[in-house]
Design an enzyme around this catalytic site. Structure first.
Site, PDB file in Angstrom:
ATOM      1  N   SER A  17      41.875  41.204  44.749  1.00 21.49           N
ATOM      2  CA  SER A  17      42.381  41.056  44.254  1.00 21.49           C
ATOM      3  C   SER A  17      42.423  42.934  44.104  1.00 21.49           C
ATOM      4  O   SER A  17      41.431  43.264  44.356  1.00 21.49           O
ATOM      5  CB  SER A  17      41.887  40.885  42.410  1.00 21.49           C
ATOM      6  N   TYR A  43      34.883  39.362  35.992  1.00 19.11           N
ATOM      7  CA  TYR A  43      35.887  38.547  37.421  1.00 19.11           C
ATOM      8  C   TYR A  43      36.009  39.224  38.501  1.00 19.11           C
ATOM      9  O   TYR A  43      35.897  39.480  39.642  1.00 19.11           O
ATOM     10  CB  TYR A  43      37.006  37.696  36.969  1.00 19.11           C
ATOM     11  N   LYS A  60      35.235  40.115  42.810  1.00 20.58           N
ATOM     12  CA  LYS A  60      35.597  40.225  43.454  1.00 20.58           C
ATOM     13  C   LYS A  60      35.961  41.384  44.800  1.00 20.58           C
ATOM     14  O   LYS A  60      34.726  41.616  45.740  1.00 20.58           O
ATOM     15  CB  LYS A  60      36.650  39.999  43.305  1.00 20.58           C
TER      16      LYS A  60
HETATM   17  C1  WQD Z   1      50.373  40.952  33.311  1.00 19.87           C
HETATM   18  C2  WQD Z   1      50.698  41.759  32.338  1.00 19.87           C
HETATM   19  C3  WQD Z   1      50.128  42.243  30.673  1.00 19.87           C
HETATM   20  C4  WQD Z   1      50.393  38.179  28.758  1.00 19.87           C
HETATM   21  C5  WQD Z   1      45.940  39.604  36.130  1.00 19.87           C
HETATM   22  C6  WQD Z   1      44.084  39.425  36.764  1.00 19.87           C
HETATM   23  C7  WQD Z   1      44.444  39.840  38.819  1.00 19.87           C
HETATM   24  C8  WQD Z   1      45.446  38.518  38.665  1.00 19.87           C
HETATM   25  C9  WQD Z   1      46.747  38.612  38.194  1.00 19.87           C
HETATM   26  C10 WQD Z   1      44.028  36.464  39.812  1.00 19.87           C
HETATM   27  C11 WQD Z   1      50.578  42.725  31.891  1.00 19.87           C
HETATM   28  C12 WQD Z   1      50.943  41.382  30.258  1.00 19.87           C
HETATM   29  C13 WQD Z   1      50.539  39.221  29.615  1.00 19.87           C
HETATM   30  C14 WQD Z   1      50.819  37.983  27.527  1.00 19.87           C
HETATM   31  C15 WQD Z   1      51.444  40.545  27.805  1.00 19.87           C
HETATM   32  N1  WQD Z   1      44.514  37.394  38.642  1.00 19.87           N
HETATM   33  N2  WQD Z   1      50.973  40.429  29.223  1.00 19.87           N
HETATM   34  N3  WQD Z   1      51.501  38.925  26.854  1.00 19.87           N
HETATM   35  O1  WQD Z   1      46.250  40.993  33.883  1.00 19.87           O
HETATM   36  O2  WQD Z   1      47.984  41.812  35.145  1.00 19.87           O
HETATM   37  O3  WQD Z   1      46.050  40.390  36.258  1.00 19.87           O
HETATM   38  O4  WQD Z   1      45.914  38.551  36.578  1.00 19.87           O
HETATM   39  O5  WQD Z   1      44.067  37.408  40.619  1.00 19.87           O
HETATM   40  O6  WQD Z   1      43.271  39.790  38.761  1.00 19.87           O
HETATM   41  O7  WQD Z   1      43.477  40.815  36.545  1.00 19.87           O
HETATM   42  O8  WQD Z   1      48.249  39.939  35.006  1.00 19.87           O
HETATM   43  O9  WQD Z   1      50.211  38.258  33.756  1.00 19.87           O
HETATM   44  O10 WQD Z   1      47.620  38.319  32.626  1.00 19.87           O
HETATM   45  O11 WQD Z   1      49.183  40.323  32.682  1.00 19.87           O
HETATM   46  O12 WQD Z   1      52.163  41.233  27.793  1.00 19.87           O
HETATM   47  O13 WQD Z   1      51.229  37.078  27.053  1.00 19.87           O
HETATM   48  O14 WQD Z   1      51.252  41.152  31.563  1.00 19.87           O
HETATM   49  O15 WQD Z   1      49.813  42.988  29.089  1.00 19.87           O
HETATM   50  O16 WQD Z   1      50.614  44.313  31.123  1.00 19.87           O
HETATM   51  P1  WQD Z   1      47.183  40.747  35.135  1.00 19.87           P
HETATM   52  P2  WQD Z   1      48.562  38.867  33.429  1.00 19.87           P
END
Ligand code: WQD
Length: 338
Positions: A125, A150, A154
């Site tokens: 990741s 998590y 990785k």
């Molecule tokens: C994306 C953006 C949030 C939810 C994670 C893991 C990564 C991978 C992908 C496994 C961010 C914003 C989110 C919400 C929001 N997983 N957001 N409101 O955190 O980039 O990555 O998932 O491999 O390892 O860390 O993904 O989809 O949680 O967030 O504003 O209700 O959307 O702040 O900027 P992230 P995400």
């Protein structure tokens, strides 16, 4: 040729199984069904017409993988997805993550080094980079101290594989560092199935539009980005799945430059949260209810991939757009709720 896919009923795993079957591979799936359902097996079968062999096994128990490898000594390769992957949950339950993600990997590797074909693909990741010093992020970017257990699993996973490769020069591995996988198969037969309240952005968007969630909270509107919201590299899960077939064939054809290679898998384009919302509204015709709220602890400001190594060395690049991914996510959400 027979390929073992661990976590093959999960989001990325199931889409990879479909692409492997399309290329004529015989697929064995191992999954403990903790984060998936047997219905996914039927969805895969409806797409490809071929039902993969499925073993409900939990890789944290060593005997499980010993039995499987003993029954299938002729595996051409293994693609290892099986792991817990919720960042927030890993902070609350770190030992669950170390026990599952690390023990499973160690037990699996112990058996694989005994097999004739030692071709291994590891689901890693972009989390390993944390808040990168430079954008776009290359594979040489520093691996930063993990922001969550998590992410640490990785990083540790890659180090374990590196050590195994160092003492087994016939063990060949590729670590694929995903950016943000989103979307669903265009058939809407398989897609993302978050359990409970979605932690990731896109399923929360589609569930809000479906009326399952009151509104989307946009975590922070005051970041140092053009529109104040965080930037990520959102990659269509079908593009991501295809990259695993390309990586497997690189191993099978002995095209590697070293016995552990690392590739970033992204579009190379950063999209802000508000741009993702705009994309969704454009492709769905729905107006999304959302509110800008406080930042989420642990979020990096911006992360998107430098894609030249995947393109020039691996020979893969994304074909699908953010709009394609959002349209497929919406079609999937509508399908599972009707
Ligand atoms: C994306 C953006 C949030 C939810 C994670 C893991 C990564 C991978 C992908 C496994 C961010 C914003 C989110 C919400 C929001 N997983 N957001 N409101 O955190 O980039 O990555 O998932 O491999 O390892 O860390 O993904 O989809 O949680 O967030 O504003 O209700 O959307 O702040 O900027 P992230 P995400």
């Amino acid at each position: 040729m027979k390929v073992l896919v661990t976590g093959g009923l999960g989001f990325i795993g199931s889409h990879t199984v479909v692409e492997l079957q399309k290329e004529g591979y015989e697929v064995l799936i191992v999954d403990n069904l903790e984060n998936s359902s047997r219905d996914v097996l039927d969805g895969i079968t409806r797409i490809t017409g071929v039902k993969p062999e499925f073993y409900e096994l939990d890789l944290k128990y060593k005997t499980a993988i010993e039995v499987l490898c003993a029954e299938h000594p002729d595996l051409a390769g293994v693609i290892h997805f099986a792991a817990n992957k919720a960042v927030g949950e890993s902070v609350q339950h770190p030992l669950k993550y170390y026990k599952n993600n690390i023990n499973s990997l160690v037990y699996l590797l112990e058996e694989l080094i005994k097999l004739k074909n030692k071709n291994f693909i590891f689901s890693s990741s972009c989390t390993v980079y944390g808040e990168a010093d430079e954008l776009p992020i290359t594979e040489n970017a520093a691996v930063k101290p993990a922001e969550s257990p998590y992410g640490n699993t990785k990083q540790i996973g890659e180090e374990i594989i590196s050590d195994v490769c160092n003492i087994n020069n016939d063990f060949k591995a590729v670590a694929l560092r995903y950016f943000n996988p989103i979307g669903a198969h265009p058939s809407a037969e398989i897609g993302e199935l978050p359990l409970g309240v979605p932690q990731n952005l896109v399923p929360f968007i589609t569930q809000t539009a479906m009326g399952l969630r009151e509104k989307l909270s946009v975590f922070g509107g005051d970041y140092p980005t053009p529109d104040g919201t965080c930037i990520r590299d959102y990659i269509h899960v079908v593009d991501l799945a295809k990259a695993h077939v390309v990586a497997l064939e690189r191993l099978l054809n002995n095209q590697q430059e070293s016995n552990l290679e690392v590739f970033n898998l992204g579009t190379g384009k950063g999209s802000s949260v508000l741009e993702v919302i705009d994309s969704f509204e454009r492709v769905s015709g729905e107006k999304l209810r959302y509110e800008i709220t406080d930042r989420r602890t642990g979020d990096v400001v911006s992360a998107y991939a430098e894609t030249s190594r995947a393109k020039n060395v691996l020979g893969w690049e994304t074909q699908l757009s953010l709009d394609d991914a959002m349209a497929s996510a919406w079609k999937w959400e509508q399908k599972i709720r009707n």
